[in-house]
Design a protein around this motif. Structure first.
Motif, PDB file in Angstrom:
ATOM      1  N   ALA A 157     -18.887 -24.215  45.870  1.00 49.91           N
ATOM      2  CA  ALA A 157     -19.908 -23.883  44.871  1.00 49.91           C
ATOM      3  C   ALA A 157     -19.342 -24.031  43.458  1.00 49.91           C
ATOM      4  CB  ALA A 157     -20.429 -22.469  45.104  1.00 49.91           C
ATOM      5  N   LEU A 158     -18.161 -23.493  43.247  1.00 50.23           N
ATOM      6  CA  LEU A 158     -17.516 -23.581  41.940  1.00 50.23           C
ATOM      7  C   LEU A 158     -17.307 -25.035  41.530  1.00 50.23           C
ATOM      8  CD1 LEU A 158     -16.024 -22.467  39.476  1.00 50.23           C
ATOM      9  CD2 LEU A 158     -13.997 -22.180  40.933  1.00 50.23           C
ATOM     10  N   LYS A 159     -16.760 -25.816  42.421  1.00 52.35           N
ATOM     11  CA  LYS A 159     -16.498 -27.227  42.108  1.00 52.35           C
ATOM     12  C   LYS A 159     -17.801 -27.979  41.847  1.00 52.35           C
ATOM     13  CE  LYS A 159     -14.021 -31.310  43.599  1.00 52.35           C
ATOM     14  NZ  LYS A 159     -13.063 -31.865  44.559  1.00 52.35           N
ATOM     15  N   HIS A 160     -18.817 -27.713  42.659  1.00 57.15           N
ATOM     16  CA  HIS A 160     -20.097 -28.396  42.487  1.00 57.15           C
ATOM     17  C   HIS A 160     -20.698 -28.088  41.114  1.00 57.15           C
ATOM     18  CE1 HIS A 160     -24.549 -28.736  43.100  1.00 57.15           C
ATOM     19  NE2 HIS A 160     -24.132 -29.969  43.307  1.00 57.15           N
ATOM     20  N   ILE A 161     -20.719 -26.817  40.750  1.00 57.04           N
ATOM     21  CA  ILE A 161     -21.283 -26.436  39.454  1.00 57.04           C
ATOM     22  C   ILE A 161     -20.437 -27.002  38.315  1.00 57.04           C
ATOM     23  CG2 ILE A 161     -21.797 -24.496  37.920  1.00 57.04           C
ATOM     24  CD1 ILE A 161     -22.488 -22.895  40.519  1.00 57.04           C
ATOM     25  N   ARG A 162     -19.109 -26.893  38.456  1.00 58.97           N
ATOM     26  CA  ARG A 162     -18.216 -27.401  37.399  1.00 58.97           C
ATOM     27  C   ARG A 162     -18.418 -28.895  37.177  1.00 58.97           C
ATOM     28  NH1 ARG A 162     -13.826 -30.197  37.584  1.00 58.97           N
ATOM     29  NH2 ARG A 162     -13.272 -29.787  39.761  1.00 58.97           N
ATOM     30  N   THR A 163     -18.419 -29.674  38.261  1.00 59.40           N
ATOM     31  CA  THR A 163     -18.551 -31.128  38.111  1.00 59.40           C
ATOM     32  C   THR A 163     -19.960 -31.529  37.686  1.00 59.40           C
ATOM     33  OG1 THR A 163     -18.956 -31.424  40.484  1.00 59.40           O
ATOM     34  CG2 THR A 163     -16.677 -31.660  39.718  1.00 59.40           C
ATOM     35  N   SER A 164     -20.978 -30.793  38.137  1.00 57.55           N
ATOM     36  CA  SER A 164     -22.349 -31.132  37.739  1.00 57.55           C
ATOM     37  C   SER A 164     -22.558 -30.882  36.247  1.00 57.55           C
ATOM     38  CB  SER A 164     -23.370 -30.350  38.560  1.00 57.55           C
ATOM     39  OG  SER A 164     -23.391 -29.000  38.196  1.00 57.55           O
ATOM     40  N   ARG A 165     -21.725 -30.032  35.669  1.00 58.38           N
ATOM     41  CA  ARG A 165     -21.798 -29.768  34.232  1.00 58.38           C
ATOM     42  C   ARG A 165     -20.812 -30.643  33.450  1.00 58.38           C
ATOM     43  NH1 ARG A 165     -24.771 -25.299  32.530  1.00 58.38           N
ATOM     44  NH2 ARG A 165     -25.751 -24.242  34.268  1.00 58.38           N
ATOM     45  N   GLY A 166     -20.159 -31.561  34.159  1.00 56.05           N
ATOM     46  CA  GLY A 166     -19.254 -32.492  33.486  1.00 56.05           C
ATOM     47  C   GLY A 166     -17.981 -31.857  32.972  1.00 56.05           C
TER      48      GLY A 166
END
Length: 95
Positions: A13-22
């Motif tokens: 979840a953390l990685k997904h949110i972090r990468t989706s926010r660039g």
């Protein structure tokens, strides 16, 4: 559907949110080291509540959003709407 280990779900979840926010892991140097963020994302460690709050603030999201995404991955048999409905019901019973 199989149940994902909670720490691994948080990491995804953390990685997904972090990468989706660039954002890169290095962008979090104000709140933690890249190494620590990497251990969280790989599911090797769990954050404290204070660290969860700092990370969420850095992502510009509410900490509950990060946790909700985590639990949606942890329990794929429950939708986000189902989880939110349960949380709303439980919180209203506390009032």
């Amino acid at each position: 559907m199989s149940k994902m280990e909670l720490r691994k779900a948080f990491g995804q979840a953390l990685k997904h949110i972090r990468t989706s926010r660039g954002r890169t892991q290095e962008d979090f140097s104000e709140v933690s080291s890249r190494t620590y963020l990497s251990t969280l994302e790989r599911g090797l460690k769990s954050p404290t509540l204070d660290k969860l709050d700092e990370i969420a603030r850095e992502l510009d999201i509410h900490p509950v959003s990060l946790l909700l995404h985590t639990y949606a991955l942890h329990r794929p048999d429950q939708s986000i709407d189902q989880i939110l409905c349960r949380v709303r019901k439980e919180l209203s019973e506390l009032s």
